[in-house]
Design a protein around this motif. Sequence first.
Motif, PDB file in Angstrom:
ATOM      1  N   GLU A   8       0.830  -1.202   0.000  1.00 24.33           N
ATOM      2  CA  GLU A   8       0.000   0.000   0.000  1.00 24.33           C
ATOM      3  C   GLU A   8       0.868   1.257   0.000  1.00 24.33           C
ATOM      4  N   ILE A   9       1.932   1.230   0.788  1.00 18.34           N
ATOM      5  CA  ILE A   9       2.856   2.371   0.823  1.00 18.34           C
ATOM      6  C   ILE A   9       3.526   2.556  -0.535  1.00 18.34           C
ATOM      7  N   ASP A  10       3.976   1.472  -1.146  1.00 20.88           N
ATOM      8  CA  ASP A  10       4.631   1.556  -2.455  1.00 20.88           C
ATOM      9  C   ASP A  10       3.681   2.098  -3.525  1.00 20.88           C
ATOM     10  N   LYS A  11       2.406   1.786  -3.395  1.00 26.89           N
ATOM     11  CA  LYS A  11       1.418   2.186  -4.396  1.00 26.89           C
ATOM     12  C   LYS A  11       0.939   3.626  -4.205  1.00 26.89           C
ATOM     13  N   LYS A  12       0.793   4.062  -2.970  1.00 28.95           N
ATOM     14  CA  LYS A  12       0.121   5.337  -2.706  1.00 28.95           C
ATOM     15  C   LYS A  12       1.045   6.481  -2.301  1.00 28.95           C
ATOM     16  N   THR A  13       2.347   6.220  -2.174  1.00 38.03           N
ATOM     17  CA  THR A  13       3.281   7.282  -1.816  1.00 38.03           C
ATOM     18  C   THR A  13       4.456   7.271  -2.789  1.00 38.03           C
ATOM     19  N   TRP A  14       5.338   8.274  -2.648  1.00 40.48           N
ATOM     20  CA  TRP A  14       6.569   8.271  -3.441  1.00 40.48           C
ATOM     21  C   TRP A  14       7.670   7.707  -2.560  1.00 40.48           C
ATOM     22  N   VAL A  15       8.052   6.465  -2.812  1.00 45.15           N
ATOM     23  CA  VAL A  15       9.116   5.815  -2.064  1.00 45.15           C
ATOM     24  C   VAL A  15      10.446   6.180  -2.719  1.00 45.15           C
ATOM     25  N   LEU A  16      11.277   6.883  -1.946  1.00 47.51           N
ATOM     26  CA  LEU A  16      12.568   7.322  -2.461  1.00 47.51           C
ATOM     27  C   LEU A  16      13.597   6.206  -2.427  1.00 47.51           C
ATOM     28  N   GLU A  17      13.568   5.446  -1.367  1.00 47.86           N
ATOM     29  CA  GLU A  17      14.485   4.306  -1.211  1.00 47.86           C
ATOM     30  C   GLU A  17      13.775   3.168  -0.496  1.00 47.86           C
ATOM     31  N   PRO A  18      14.073   1.933  -0.874  1.00 48.97           N
ATOM     32  CA  PRO A  18      14.857   1.512  -2.039  1.00 48.97           C
ATOM     33  C   PRO A  18      14.084   1.743  -3.339  1.00 48.97           C
ATOM     34  N   GLU A  19      14.820   1.901  -4.423  1.00 45.31           N
ATOM     35  CA  GLU A  19      14.184   2.210  -5.701  1.00 45.31           C
ATOM     36  C   GLU A  19      13.314   1.049  -6.185  1.00 45.31           C
ATOM     37  N   LYS A  20      13.832  -0.166  -6.025  1.00 44.78           N
ATOM     38  CA  LYS A  20      13.062  -1.363  -6.395  1.00 44.78           C
ATOM     39  C   LYS A  20      13.109  -2.325  -5.213  1.00 44.78           C
ATOM     40  N   PRO A  21      12.255  -2.110  -4.222  1.00 45.05           N
ATOM     41  CA  PRO A  21      12.327  -2.922  -2.998  1.00 45.05           C
ATOM     42  C   PRO A  21      12.011  -4.389  -3.243  1.00 45.05           C
ATOM     43  N   SER A  22      12.798  -5.245  -2.600  1.00 48.22           N
ATOM     44  CA  SER A  22      12.521  -6.677  -2.646  1.00 48.22           C
ATOM     45  C   SER A  22      11.526  -7.017  -1.550  1.00 48.22           C
ATOM     46  N   ARG A  23      11.026  -8.246  -1.570  1.00 47.51           N
ATOM     47  CA  ARG A  23      10.075  -8.671  -0.546  1.00 47.51           C
ATOM     48  C   ARG A  23      10.720  -8.740   0.840  1.00 47.51           C
ATOM     49  N   SER A  24      12.028  -8.833   0.883  1.00 43.27           N
ATOM     50  CA  SER A  24      12.705  -8.904   2.174  1.00 43.27           C
ATOM     51  C   SER A  24      13.017  -7.524   2.757  1.00 43.27           C
ATOM     52  N   ALA A  25      12.811  -6.469   1.972  1.00 40.38           N
ATOM     53  CA  ALA A  25      13.128  -5.116   2.439  1.00 40.38           C
ATOM     54  C   ALA A  25      12.087  -4.635   3.447  1.00 40.38           C
ATOM     55  N   VAL A  78      12.530  -1.583   5.089  1.00 39.86           N
ATOM     56  CA  VAL A  78      12.680  -0.127   5.209  1.00 39.86           C
ATOM     57  C   VAL A  78      12.109   0.583   3.987  1.00 39.86           C
ATOM     58  N   ARG A  79      11.444   1.708   4.222  1.00 38.37           N
ATOM     59  CA  ARG A  79      10.981   2.599   3.157  1.00 38.37           C
ATOM     60  C   ARG A  79      11.304   4.039   3.546  1.00 38.37           C
ATOM     61  N   ARG A  80      11.905   4.773   2.618  1.00 35.85           N
ATOM     62  CA  ARG A  80      12.067   6.211   2.801  1.00 35.85           C
ATOM     63  C   ARG A  80      11.030   6.887   1.917  1.00 35.85           C
ATOM     64  N   ILE A  81      10.120   7.626   2.543  1.00 36.94           N
ATOM     65  CA  ILE A  81       8.952   8.167   1.846  1.00 36.94           C
ATOM     66  C   ILE A  81       9.025   9.691   1.797  1.00 36.94           C
ATOM     67  N   ALA A  82       8.779  10.258   0.628  1.00 34.32           N
ATOM     68  CA  ALA A  82       8.773  11.714   0.469  1.00 34.32           C
ATOM     69  C   ALA A  82       7.541  12.307   1.151  1.00 34.32           C
ATOM     70  N   ILE A  83       7.757  13.366   1.916  1.00 40.70           N
ATOM     71  CA  ILE A  83       6.658  14.080   2.560  1.00 40.70           C
ATOM     72  C   ILE A  83       6.381  15.397   1.842  1.00 40.70           C
ATOM     73  N   GLY A  84       7.434  16.080   1.477  1.00 41.27           N
ATOM     74  CA  GLY A  84       7.316  17.357   0.783  1.00 41.27           C
ATOM     75  C   GLY A  84       8.626  17.698   0.132  1.00 41.27           C
ATOM     76  N   SER A 112       1.751  11.645  -3.749  1.00 40.92           N
ATOM     77  CA  SER A 112       2.205  10.536  -4.593  1.00 40.92           C
ATOM     78  C   SER A 112       3.305  11.024  -5.520  1.00 40.92           C
ATOM     79  N   ARG A 113       3.920  10.103  -6.221  1.00 47.05           N
ATOM     80  CA  ARG A 113       4.969  10.480  -7.188  1.00 47.05           C
ATOM     81  C   ARG A 113       4.379  11.394  -8.253  1.00 47.05           C
ATOM     82  N   THR A 114       3.135  11.132  -8.628  1.00 44.81           N
ATOM     83  CA  THR A 114       2.476  11.974  -9.638  1.00 44.81           C
ATOM     84  C   THR A 114       2.332  13.399  -9.140  1.00 44.81           C
ATOM     85  N   ASP A 115       2.008  13.572  -7.863  1.00 46.98           N
ATOM     86  CA  ASP A 115       1.882  14.921  -7.301  1.00 46.98           C
ATOM     87  C   ASP A 115       3.197  15.681  -7.399  1.00 46.98           C
ATOM     88  N   PHE A 116       4.296  14.993  -7.154  1.00 43.97           N
ATOM     89  CA  PHE A 116       5.595  15.640  -7.249  1.00 43.97           C
ATOM     90  C   PHE A 116       5.924  15.987  -8.701  1.00 43.97           C
TER      91      PHE A 116
END
Length: 359
Positions: A190-207, A209-215, A278-282
Amino acid sequence: MYLPLPPSPAASGPTMLSQCPLFIPQDLPGRVYDGFISAQDMDFRLRVILPADLQMRNARLECSWQLTKALHGYQHVVKQRLQHSSDLSSFMVELKSILDVALKNPNSSEASPAPHYYSCLVKDIDSLGWDKLVFVDNEFSTLKLKIEDSTARVHLIIVKLGARSNLQDIYNQALSALESLKVFWDALDEIDKKTWVLEPEKPSRSATVRRIAIGNNVSITIDVDPRHPTMLPECYFLGADHVVQPLKEKLNSNIHLWDPDVGLLQNIKDVLEIDFPSRTDFDKSDFSMECGICYAYRLDSAIPDQVCDDLHCGQPFHQACLYEWLNSLPSSRQSFNIIYGECPYCSKPITLKLLNKTF
């Protein structure tokens, strides 16, 4: 007195008499055998007592301590061969083969599988479905299986089989483990779909951690516990102090609002009192996440993780770029692991904490 061996079904290959000439019957019905089995120029005492129906699966083996030691680590293979051998002759030929392998490889705990191992494995694959088999090595000891969980996520697992392995059991255990992670993956998907995840760029199922853009130049890094995905994760903020500090205060003051029955993303929104763009908003805005020195978003695998704290600047930089810039300034100075200098964008004071990182 030497008693002749009872007749056994005709079979090609070596016989017990040729392989174990010192292993002889002790009674006329052929139920008790005693003697020696030889391998690698060594003789080992063995006694076999068969039941009245002469079925090998109910036979009792009495081994000398030397033979027990030699077969250490191979007991399960011996028991398996005992269960599936059609008669004593075929079992003894196989036992000699196992003993040969054990003596040649004293540090190994696996013998070569018997032919029935492969037939059982093929039946297991038939039961699972051949479409689930992605790869198998030449010895059928290492397999790669495709597993689809209840939410249609596809996983690949590598299975190293032993003589006692049951592929169906392994598959079921792996599927059960994958199902236990459903809530964790649901939350991160849900986070990967609805936010802009900065890192990791292509997260694996074992990842986790998510770094998410706020502004603009502000982000939050969360580290989710796979075992407790609905609980508050570890949170770290990146951005100018005047932007990050209010977010930290909201996190501390609203932590009581965290509800394990609510989704992870919604909980973070409620606690921080924000909506994640979302990434689109940015893309549709003038927000910039590019480094103010190299003017690129990614530098090798790194993205900007340093910012100017000035209220009217907030420009992001790659740590490596900012380090090189500050090192080039005659006016910059360093105290322990902190470098002091001027922002290359607005010329206001800026600091860089090295965090034991070398460039």
